[in-house]
Design a protein around this motif. Sequence first.
Motif, PDB file in Angstrom:
ATOM      1  N   GLY A 198       0.811  -1.224   0.000  1.00 26.80           N
ATOM      2  CA  GLY A 198       0.000   0.000   0.000  1.00 26.80           C
ATOM      3  C   GLY A 198       0.835   1.261   0.000  1.00 26.80           C
ATOM      4  N   VAL A 199       1.604   1.488  -1.060  1.00 25.86           N
ATOM      5  CA  VAL A 199       2.503   2.637  -1.136  1.00 25.86           C
ATOM      6  C   VAL A 199       1.702   3.946  -1.194  1.00 25.86           C
ATOM      7  N   VAL A 200       2.106   4.909  -0.387  1.00 27.54           N
ATOM      8  CA  VAL A 200       1.500   6.242  -0.388  1.00 27.54           C
ATOM      9  C   VAL A 200       2.476   7.197  -1.054  1.00 27.54           C
ATOM     10  N   GLN A 201       2.183   7.627  -2.277  1.00 26.83           N
ATOM     11  CA  GLN A 201       3.084   8.548  -2.983  1.00 26.83           C
ATOM     12  C   GLN A 201       2.667   9.974  -2.689  1.00 26.83           C
ATOM     13  N   THR A 202       3.547  10.703  -2.045  1.00 22.11           N
ATOM     14  CA  THR A 202       3.232  12.056  -1.584  1.00 22.11           C
ATOM     15  C   THR A 202       3.670  13.142  -2.555  1.00 22.11           C
ATOM     16  N   GLY A 203       4.567  12.824  -3.489  1.00 20.58           N
ATOM     17  CA  GLY A 203       5.296  13.836  -4.225  1.00 20.58           C
ATOM     18  C   GLY A 203       6.644  14.049  -3.557  1.00 20.58           C
ATOM     19  N   ALA A 204       7.599  14.595  -4.286  1.00 22.28           N
ATOM     20  CA  ALA A 204       8.946  14.814  -3.732  1.00 22.28           C
ATOM     21  C   ALA A 204       8.904  15.862  -2.628  1.00 22.28           C
ATOM     22  N   TRP A 205       9.748  15.687  -1.626  1.00 23.99           N
ATOM     23  CA  TRP A 205       9.790  16.621  -0.502  1.00 23.99           C
ATOM     24  C   TRP A 205      10.776  17.734  -0.828  1.00 23.99           C
ATOM     25  N   LEU A 206      10.272  18.775  -1.426  1.00 21.13           N
ATOM     26  CA  LEU A 206      11.100  19.913  -1.823  1.00 21.13           C
ATOM     27  C   LEU A 206      10.993  21.015  -0.779  1.00 21.13           C
ATOM     28  N   ARG A 207      11.989  21.843  -0.740  1.00 19.77           N
ATOM     29  CA  ARG A 207      11.942  23.036   0.112  1.00 19.77           C
ATOM     30  C   ARG A 207      12.407  24.216  -0.707  1.00 19.77           C
ATOM     31  N   SER A 208      11.854  25.351  -0.452  1.00 18.83           N
ATOM     32  CA  SER A 208      12.244  26.550  -1.177  1.00 18.83           C
ATOM     33  C   SER A 208      13.606  27.014  -0.693  1.00 18.83           C
ATOM     34  N   ASP A 209      14.536  27.129  -1.623  1.00 17.93           N
ATOM     35  CA  ASP A 209      15.894  27.561  -1.291  1.00 17.93           C
ATOM     36  C   ASP A 209      16.066  28.989  -1.786  1.00 17.93           C
ATOM     37  N   GLU A 210      16.151  29.934  -0.867  1.00 19.96           N
ATOM     38  CA  GLU A 210      16.231  31.350  -1.216  1.00 19.96           C
ATOM     39  C   GLU A 210      17.660  31.893  -1.170  1.00 19.96           C
ATOM     40  N   ARG A 211      18.640  31.031  -0.944  1.00 16.80           N
ATOM     41  CA  ARG A 211      20.020  31.512  -0.858  1.00 16.80           C
ATOM     42  C   ARG A 211      20.471  32.123  -2.181  1.00 16.80           C
ATOM     43  N   PRO A 212      21.125  33.274  -2.146  1.00 16.21           N
ATOM     44  CA  PRO A 212      21.677  33.839  -3.391  1.00 16.21           C
ATOM     45  C   PRO A 212      22.871  33.020  -3.859  1.00 16.21           C
ATOM     46  N   LEU A 213      23.129  33.078  -5.151  1.00 11.42           N
ATOM     47  CA  LEU A 213      24.329  32.438  -5.674  1.00 11.42           C
ATOM     48  C   LEU A 213      25.546  33.271  -5.297  1.00 11.42           C
ATOM     49  N   PRO A 214      26.707  32.649  -5.136  1.00  6.23           N
ATOM     50  CA  PRO A 214      27.919  33.411  -4.807  1.00  6.23           C
ATOM     51  C   PRO A 214      28.214  34.460  -5.884  1.00  6.23           C
ATOM     52  N   PRO A 215      28.754  35.605  -5.501  1.00  5.61           N
ATOM     53  CA  PRO A 215      29.015  36.671  -6.473  1.00  5.61           C
ATOM     54  C   PRO A 215      29.854  36.210  -7.663  1.00  5.61           C
TER      55      PRO A 215
END
Length: 388
Positions: A198-215
């Motif tokens: 009985g697999v429960v597929q939730t979708g990938a567990w993503l998080r919003s990453d707001e870090r700027p890229l290095p200069p």
Amino acid sequence: MVGLAVRLRELGAEVRVCAPPDEEFGKLLAGVGVPMVPVGQPVRPLVSSVKPGSAVGLAQRAADLIAAQLGTVAAAAEGCDAIVATGPLPVTAGARSAAEKLGIRYVHASHQPVVLPSPYQPPPARRGRPLPPGVDDNRVLWEQDARNANDMFGAMLNAHRASVGLPPVDDVRGYAFTDRPWLATDPVLSPWRPTDLGVVQTGAWLRSDERPLPPELTAFLDAGAPPVYVGFGSMPLDALKNVARVAVEAIRARGLRVILSRGWAGIDLADDRDDCLAVDEVNHQRLFARVAAVVHHGSAGTTTTAARAGAPQVVVAQGADQPYWAERVAELGVGVAHDGPMPTVASLSAALGTALDTGTRARATAVAGTVRTDGATVAARLLLDAAG
């Protein structure tokens, strides 16, 4: 797992994450303000020192992992309502034992489908236990895998369970997975065909990453046409000795610039020409939106992040679940599955030719619009509802 922790906290739950004491994991959790409980030994030295597929030292490592779950993890879970566990079988079987001892809910979570029993796919081979040759019935192979798991981990698991007053289990894999495991993958990138499990597929567990890229990276991106990103994550150096040279030559041959991620292998550029830049860990969500293509090893995280960004992919799978993700990238038409783990200039150049085609870019853009971003929220709500 950090994505799930963040969403649980936003929904009002108290969260702590037990993880190996690698510096990277500590920084990641500190960056989102989630308490970390160090467990066991660092992973990075193990990745660098253990020969892929080798079973040398496996029994001791497995015993240590089980002991950590019934020790450090169980102590951290005192007063909690649930344990969500992922990782190798000694970890998850030990974590469920800790939950059983504490009388709290347990959830097994997998971030790729390859390890979940299914008649539509064979099991991955366990270290030192190759699959029997000539057998093509997946159900038979999964039955053999269950016996292998019992042979490898049953006695040590039950010895640790007995030490805390728990009865023995006779199916280590089934006990660890439960009859309702969660699958934290995107249903378009990784569709799960229903089975007796009985697999429960939730979708990938993503998080919003707001870090700027290095200069320095931002300046490089701004200085010309979109480059090709090359990165192999936590893959060890032995498998990647020539990959930087091969990748740079293949990409330069197509008139493109290169961003090379050093990764855990510490790979680096062979020269200092201004068409290439080497970087350490950066925000992939921001970076992949600005590249011409992503050449990578095919981990669940990198594949999903590149797909979400609409970046064409070349997957050079090294092992584990990576061939599965390479196959999915090719089937969706959003990139290429490289033939074999050791690219040559010619083979990588040919793969890039397909990945950089306008048709591949169009399909990658189309698929990007279908990648769900609410998987961690779905999982967090399921967990909170079940815990009352």
